[in-house]
Structures are given as structure tokens and as C-alpha cells.
Design a protein around this motif. Structure first.
Motif, PDB file in Angstrom:
ATOM      1  N   VAL A   1       0.603  -1.168  -0.037  1.00  0.00           N
ATOM      2  CA  VAL A   1       0.152  -0.123  -0.009  1.00  0.00           C
ATOM      3  C   VAL A   1       0.777   1.175   0.024  1.00  0.00           C
ATOM      4  CG1 VAL A   1      -1.752   1.347   1.389  1.00  0.00           C
ATOM      5  CG2 VAL A   1      -1.985  -1.268   1.151  1.00  0.00           C
ATOM      6  N   ILE A   2       2.001   1.375   0.707  1.00  0.00           N
ATOM      7  CA  ILE A   2       2.702   2.359   0.824  1.00  0.00           C
ATOM      8  C   ILE A   2       3.507   2.563  -0.322  1.00  0.00           C
ATOM      9  CG2 ILE A   2       4.846   3.185   2.236  1.00  0.00           C
ATOM     10  CD1 ILE A   2       3.623   2.063   4.705  1.00  0.00           C
ATOM     11  N   THR A   3       4.101   1.678  -0.977  1.00  0.00           N
ATOM     12  CA  THR A   3       5.072   1.964  -2.049  1.00  0.00           C
ATOM     13  C   THR A   3       4.223   1.737  -3.216  1.00  0.00           C
ATOM     14  OG1 THR A   3       5.416  -0.854  -2.516  1.00  0.00           O
ATOM     15  CG2 THR A   3       7.015   0.778  -1.126  1.00  0.00           C
ATOM     16  N   GLY A   4       3.037   0.990  -3.259  1.00  0.00           N
ATOM     17  CA  GLY A   4       2.341   0.998  -4.569  1.00  0.00           C
ATOM     18  C   GLY A   4       2.656  -0.081  -5.713  1.00  0.00           C
ATOM     19  N   HIS A   5       3.531  -0.851  -5.333  1.00  0.00           N
ATOM     20  CA  HIS A   5       4.182  -2.074  -6.169  1.00  0.00           C
ATOM     21  C   HIS A   5       4.640  -3.292  -5.294  1.00  0.00           C
ATOM     22  CE1 HIS A   5       8.421  -1.145  -5.573  1.00  0.00           C
ATOM     23  NE2 HIS A   5       8.009   0.385  -5.622  1.00  0.00           N
ATOM     24  N   SER A   6       4.676  -4.444  -6.035  1.00  0.00           N
ATOM     25  CA  SER A   6       4.966  -5.458  -5.240  1.00  0.00           C
ATOM     26  C   SER A   6       6.693  -5.768  -5.083  1.00  0.00           C
ATOM     27  CB  SER A   6       4.604  -6.711  -6.042  1.00  0.00           C
ATOM     28  OG  SER A   6       5.376  -6.998  -7.388  1.00  0.00           O
ATOM     29  N   GLY A   7       7.405  -4.680  -5.769  1.00  0.00           N
ATOM     30  CA  GLY A   7       8.531  -4.806  -5.671  1.00  0.00           C
ATOM     31  C   GLY A   7       9.451  -5.963  -6.719  1.00  0.00           C
ATOM     32  N   TYR A   8       8.457  -6.374  -7.674  1.00  0.00           N
ATOM     33  CA  TYR A   8       8.797  -7.396  -8.918  1.00  0.00           C
ATOM     34  C   TYR A   8       8.242  -6.909 -10.049  1.00  0.00           C
ATOM     35  CZ  TYR A   8      10.340 -10.909  -5.163  1.00  0.00           C
ATOM     36  OH  TYR A   8      10.858 -11.132  -4.109  1.00  0.00           O
ATOM     37  N   SER A   9       8.801  -7.295 -11.281  1.00  0.00           N
ATOM     38  CA  SER A   9       7.937  -6.925 -12.502  1.00  0.00           C
ATOM     39  C   SER A   9       6.684  -7.694 -12.553  1.00  0.00           C
ATOM     40  CB  SER A   9       9.033  -7.453 -13.579  1.00  0.00           C
ATOM     41  OG  SER A   9      10.222  -6.830 -13.631  1.00  0.00           O
ATOM     42  N   ASP A  10       5.962  -7.289 -13.284  1.00  0.00           N
ATOM     43  CA  ASP A  10       4.596  -7.635 -13.863  1.00  0.00           C
ATOM     44  C   ASP A  10       4.573  -9.188 -14.106  1.00  0.00           C
ATOM     45  OD1 ASP A  10       3.085  -5.392 -13.173  1.00  0.00           O
ATOM     46  OD2 ASP A  10       3.298  -4.968 -15.395  1.00  0.00           O
ATOM     47  N   GLY A  11       3.931 -10.145 -13.521  1.00  0.00           N
ATOM     48  CA  GLY A  11       3.945 -11.426 -13.769  1.00  0.00           C
ATOM     49  C   GLY A  11       5.000 -12.381 -13.071  1.00  0.00           C
ATOM     50  N   ILE A  12       5.930 -11.660 -12.444  1.00  0.00           N
ATOM     51  CA  ILE A  12       7.025 -12.324 -11.846  1.00  0.00           C
ATOM     52  C   ILE A  12       6.566 -12.266 -10.286  1.00  0.00           C
ATOM     53  CG2 ILE A  12       9.519 -12.097 -11.342  1.00  0.00           C
ATOM     54  CD1 ILE A  12       8.907 -13.006 -14.119  1.00  0.00           C
ATOM     55  N   TRP A  13       7.050 -13.344  -9.565  1.00  0.00           N
ATOM     56  CA  TRP A  13       6.730 -13.466  -8.190  1.00  0.00           C
ATOM     57  C   TRP A  13       7.918 -14.460  -7.654  1.00  0.00           C
ATOM     58  CZ3 TRP A  13       2.672 -14.564 -11.376  1.00  0.00           C
ATOM     59  CH2 TRP A  13       2.482 -16.084 -11.359  1.00  0.00           C
ATOM     60  N   PRO A  14       8.094 -14.258  -6.337  1.00  0.00           N
ATOM     61  CA  PRO A  14       9.090 -15.249  -5.657  1.00  0.00           C
ATOM     62  C   PRO A  14       8.237 -16.753  -5.155  1.00  0.00           C
ATOM     63  CG  PRO A  14       8.352 -13.784  -4.147  1.00  0.00           C
ATOM     64  CD  PRO A  14       7.704 -13.244  -5.427  1.00  0.00           C
ATOM     65  N   ASP A  15       8.826 -17.627  -6.180  1.00  0.00           N
ATOM     66  CA  ASP A  15       8.073 -18.808  -5.717  1.00  0.00           C
ATOM     67  C   ASP A  15       9.210 -19.977  -5.241  1.00  0.00           C
ATOM     68  OD1 ASP A  15       9.452 -19.262  -8.047  1.00  0.00           O
ATOM     69  OD2 ASP A  15       7.914 -20.146  -9.245  1.00  0.00           O
ATOM     70  N   LYS A  16      10.498 -19.555  -5.061  1.00  0.00           N
ATOM     71  CA  LYS A  16      11.347 -20.599  -4.620  1.00  0.00           C
ATOM     72  C   LYS A  16      11.893 -19.913  -3.307  1.00  0.00           C
ATOM     73  CE  LYS A  16      12.465 -22.947  -8.299  1.00  0.00           C
ATOM     74  NZ  LYS A  16      11.130 -22.793  -8.918  1.00  0.00           N
ATOM     75  N   PHE A  17      12.229 -20.884  -2.124  1.00  0.00           N
ATOM     76  CA  PHE A  17      12.615 -20.323  -0.773  1.00  0.00           C
ATOM     77  C   PHE A  17      13.586 -19.278  -0.788  1.00  0.00           C
ATOM     78  CE2 PHE A  17      14.518 -20.874   3.364  1.00  0.00           C
ATOM     79  CZ  PHE A  17      13.224 -20.564   4.316  1.00  0.00           C
ATOM     80  N   ASN A  18      14.804 -19.507  -1.737  1.00  0.00           N
ATOM     81  CA  ASN A  18      15.808 -18.763  -1.409  1.00  0.00           C
ATOM     82  C   ASN A  18      15.459 -17.128  -2.166  1.00  0.00           C
ATOM     83  OD1 ASN A  18      15.591 -19.627  -3.977  1.00  0.00           O
ATOM     84  ND2 ASN A  18      17.939 -19.526  -4.439  1.00  0.00           N
ATOM     85  N   GLU A  19      14.546 -17.394  -3.016  1.00  0.00           N
ATOM     86  CA  GLU A  19      13.977 -16.013  -3.717  1.00  0.00           C
ATOM     87  C   GLU A  19      12.918 -15.214  -2.740  1.00  0.00           C
ATOM     88  OE1 GLU A  19      11.553 -17.490  -7.243  1.00  0.00           O
ATOM     89  OE2 GLU A  19      13.442 -17.776  -8.177  1.00  0.00           O
TER      90      GLU A  19
END
Length: 124
Positions: free
Chosen positions: A40-58
């Protein structure tokens, strides 16, 4: 008198298992709320569109870098881990109780949970 001690011990074990569940839900909720606030504060997830962390190290890397989506994923991971910890605590509780059948059954449940997580993580 020994029967009363056993009942007291069992009650204490059940209370400790309840504390594990409450703590797990509380910690995961706090982590998820932090992720939501960051988003809410930053307005973005921190990742590019369609990219999300799905591995433990990520997820760990994203936590250190304060990426909102990594915090949300970590909170969900902790929430999923909470009942698994309950199964582990139950194994010890049944072992302390001396109930070999329930130790074996609970160990089987734990093994199934681990296999399911590995299969789910591998995408099979």
C-alpha cells in the motif's frame, strides 16, 4: 496419583500445542500485514509484472530487500507451516505418552505432508 500426573502432563502438552498454533497464526498474520502495508505504501510488489518469488531462496532474498510480495509469500509459507509444526509436536506428545501406534500414524502423516510439499514445490 500417577494417573493425575499423566493427565496434567497431557493437558500441558495440549496447551503447548495450542500455543504453537496461536503463535504460528500470529506471526504469519504479522508478516502478511507487513507485506500488505509495504504494498500500500510503495504501490508496487517489488517485482516486474507476472514475476513473483516462488522458491525459498527468492523469498528470503525478497525479505531482505523489503519487497512486498516476498513478505506476503513468507507470511503464507508460515501459515502453511503452522499445522505441520502441530503434527511434529503431536509426534513428541504421543511419544511422551508412550502411544507407539499414534506415533507411527502421526509420523506417516508427517511424511505424507513432506512428500506433498516436495511434489508441490517441484511442480509435478
Amino acid at each position: 496419583m500417577k494417573g493425575e500426573m499423566t493427565k496434567e502432563e497431557l493437558l500441558k502438552i495440549e496447551q503447548n500445542i495450542g500455543k504453537i498454533l496461536r503463535a504460528g497464526v500470529f506471526v504469519s498474520s504479522v508478516v502478511i500485514i507487513i507485506g500488505i502495508l509495504m504494498f500500500v505504501i510503495t504501490g508496487h510488489s517489488g517485482y516486474s509484472d507476472g514475476i513473483w518469488p516462488d522458491k525459498f531462496n527468492e523469498i528470503l532474498t525478497g525479505l531482505v530487500q523489503f519487497k512486498a510480495l516476498a513478505w506476503l509469500m513468507a507470511g503464507l509459507f508460515l501459515l502453511i507451516l503452522t499445522p505441520v509444526l502441530r503434527v511434529v509436536a503431536s509426534i513428541f506428545a504421543f511419544a511422551k505418552e508412550g502411544d507407539k501406534l499414534y506415533v507411527a500414524i502421526t509420523c506417516l502423516v508427517f511424511i505424507i505432508l513432506i512428500i506433498a510439499m516436495l511434489i508441490g514445490h517441484g511442480g509435478a
